[in-house]
Write a protein that holds these residues in place. Structure first.
Motif, PDB file in Angstrom:
ATOM      1  N   SER A 193      46.738  52.315  51.933  1.00  0.00           N
ATOM      2  CA  SER A 193      47.286  53.534  51.546  1.00  0.00           C
ATOM      3  C   SER A 193      45.815  54.604  51.573  1.00  0.00           C
ATOM      4  O   SER A 193      45.886  55.450  52.226  1.00  0.00           O
ATOM      5  N   LEU A 194      44.943  54.012  50.991  1.00  0.00           N
ATOM      6  CA  LEU A 194      43.424  54.713  51.042  1.00  0.00           C
ATOM      7  C   LEU A 194      43.020  55.024  52.488  1.00  0.00           C
ATOM      8  O   LEU A 194      42.639  56.092  52.710  1.00  0.00           O
ATOM      9  N   GLY A 195      43.261  54.007  53.219  1.00  0.00           N
ATOM     10  CA  GLY A 195      42.813  54.007  54.615  1.00  0.00           C
ATOM     11  C   GLY A 195      43.611  55.050  55.400  1.00  0.00           C
ATOM     12  O   GLY A 195      42.962  55.819  56.217  1.00  0.00           O
ATOM     13  N   ILE A 196      45.037  55.031  55.240  1.00  0.00           N
ATOM     14  CA  ILE A 196      45.922  56.161  55.860  1.00  0.00           C
ATOM     15  C   ILE A 196      45.401  57.525  55.313  1.00  0.00           C
ATOM     16  O   ILE A 196      45.090  58.523  56.080  1.00  0.00           O
ATOM     17  N   HIS A 197      45.028  57.615  54.203  1.00  0.00           N
ATOM     18  CA  HIS A 197      44.548  58.958  53.646  1.00  0.00           C
ATOM     19  C   HIS A 197      43.169  59.408  54.021  1.00  0.00           C
ATOM     20  O   HIS A 197      43.131  60.665  54.496  1.00  0.00           O
ATOM     21  N   ARG A 198      42.230  58.497  54.227  1.00  0.00           N
ATOM     22  CA  ARG A 198      41.065  58.850  54.740  1.00  0.00           C
ATOM     23  C   ARG A 198      40.866  59.050  56.139  1.00  0.00           C
ATOM     24  O   ARG A 198      40.237  60.107  56.723  1.00  0.00           O
ATOM     25  N   VAL A 199      41.373  58.210  57.026  1.00  0.00           N
ATOM     26  CA  VAL A 199      41.665  58.174  58.387  1.00  0.00           C
ATOM     27  C   VAL A 199      42.335  59.378  58.938  1.00  0.00           C
ATOM     28  O   VAL A 199      42.004  60.196  59.685  1.00  0.00           O
ATOM     29  N   HIS A 200      43.628  59.675  58.477  1.00  0.00           N
ATOM     30  CA  HIS A 200      44.492  60.911  59.111  1.00  0.00           C
ATOM     31  C   HIS A 200      44.311  61.971  58.286  1.00  0.00           C
ATOM     32  O   HIS A 200      44.622  63.101  58.697  1.00  0.00           O
ATOM     33  N   GLY A 201      43.561  61.893  57.096  1.00  0.00           N
ATOM     34  CA  GLY A 201      43.477  63.083  56.207  1.00  0.00           C
ATOM     35  C   GLY A 201      44.637  63.495  55.761  1.00  0.00           C
ATOM     36  O   GLY A 201      44.539  64.949  55.592  1.00  0.00           O
ATOM     37  N   LEU A 209      49.080  41.568  47.027  1.00  0.00           N
ATOM     38  CA  LEU A 209      49.316  42.320  47.938  1.00  0.00           C
ATOM     39  C   LEU A 209      49.349  44.021  47.640  1.00  0.00           C
ATOM     40  O   LEU A 209      49.393  44.711  48.364  1.00  0.00           O
ATOM     41  N   THR A 210      49.761  44.117  46.387  1.00  0.00           N
ATOM     42  CA  THR A 210      49.827  45.596  45.977  1.00  0.00           C
ATOM     43  C   THR A 210      48.660  46.011  45.987  1.00  0.00           C
ATOM     44  O   THR A 210      48.453  47.381  46.356  1.00  0.00           O
ATOM     45  N   VAL A 211      47.643  45.197  45.468  1.00  0.00           N
ATOM     46  CA  VAL A 211      46.095  45.922  45.651  1.00  0.00           C
ATOM     47  C   VAL A 211      45.655  45.871  47.191  1.00  0.00           C
ATOM     48  O   VAL A 211      44.973  47.206  47.632  1.00  0.00           O
ATOM     49  N   LEU A 212      45.962  45.097  48.213  1.00  0.00           N
ATOM     50  CA  LEU A 212      45.714  45.353  49.471  1.00  0.00           C
ATOM     51  C   LEU A 212      46.477  46.760  50.197  1.00  0.00           C
ATOM     52  O   LEU A 212      45.946  47.430  50.878  1.00  0.00           O
ATOM     53  N   THR A 213      47.859  46.764  49.556  1.00  0.00           N
ATOM     54  CA  THR A 213      48.606  47.805  50.102  1.00  0.00           C
ATOM     55  C   THR A 213      47.880  49.005  49.541  1.00  0.00           C
ATOM     56  O   THR A 213      47.901  50.079  50.203  1.00  0.00           O
ATOM     57  N   SER A 214      47.340  49.094  48.306  1.00  0.00           N
ATOM     58  CA  SER A 214      46.735  50.403  47.969  1.00  0.00           C
ATOM     59  C   SER A 214      45.642  50.521  48.765  1.00  0.00           C
ATOM     60  O   SER A 214      45.239  51.762  49.215  1.00  0.00           O
ATOM     61  N   ALA A 215      44.925  49.590  49.064  1.00  0.00           N
ATOM     62  CA  ALA A 215      43.513  49.665  49.842  1.00  0.00           C
ATOM     63  C   ALA A 215      44.214  50.361  51.399  1.00  0.00           C
ATOM     64  O   ALA A 215      43.427  51.337  51.987  1.00  0.00           O
TER      65      ALA A 215
END
Length: 181
Positions: free
Chosen positions: A140-148, A132-138
């Motif tokens: 977080s990456l999605g939030i960073h990429r989508v919202h910039g 689940l920590t790896v999924l949460t990292s993904a």
């Protein structure tokens, strides 16, 4: 009747002692062929029961130190920037494989059984939390990429870290306390 003060149980301490006398029946003809087949003889039976429990938390911590360390390493991923893909996901994947190795070693120390025991629960739940920590990292990456917005992703990481840390502590303390009764 009582238990001698010299009686020692390595790694255990007695917490319950009870002397019980009860009737016990079993099939026997006492060697007399004239008695009917299935004849039962009843005798009194003296039973002295001793309940034992582990003496302290040392074994619990020793058995699960590897999996707890893997969980701690997995939580370190939340301190890595979301766009640093190699260290961010490498920490989680490395922690997962270290957790699998720890679970494998622990499984070799407990008796083989088809029942789901304490070691299985602690190791299994810890491996799920690491995944689940790896999924949460993904996420977080999605939030960073989508919202910039790195600030939003970092805030998400801190909330996730707090939730995981509190959850891991509550889960493992409650399991350990429940297992000690």
């Amino acid at each position: 009747s009582d238990l001698s003060s010299r009686a020692k149980f390595m790694g255990y301490k007695p917490y319950y002692k009870k002397l019980l006398v009860k009737e016990h029946s079993y099939k026997t003809r006492r060697g007399d062929p004239r008695l009917p087949e299935g004849y039962k003889a009843t005798y009194t039976q003296l039973i002295y029961g001793i309940g034992i429990k582990r003496d302290g938390w040392g074994l619990y911590l020793k058995m699960f130190l590897g999996i707890f360390s893997s969980l701690a390493v997995a939580l370190i991923a939340f301190f890595v920037r979301p766009d640093d893909l190699d260290p961010r996901f490498g920490v989680g994947v490395g922690a997962f494989f270290a957790g699998v190795a720890s679970a494998y070693l622990t499984a070799g120390e407990v008796p083989q059984t088809s029942a789901f025991g304490l070691a299985d629960f602690v190791n299994g739940s810890s491996l799920i939390l690491i995944l689940l920590t790896v999924l949460t990292s993904a996420m977080s990456l999605g939030i960073h990429r989508v919202h910039g917005c790195e600030t939003m992703a970092r805030r998400f990481d801190l909330y996730a870290l707090a939730v995981f840390l509190i959850g891991v502590i509550i889960l493992n303390v409650s399991v350990a306390i429940t297992a000690s009764f």
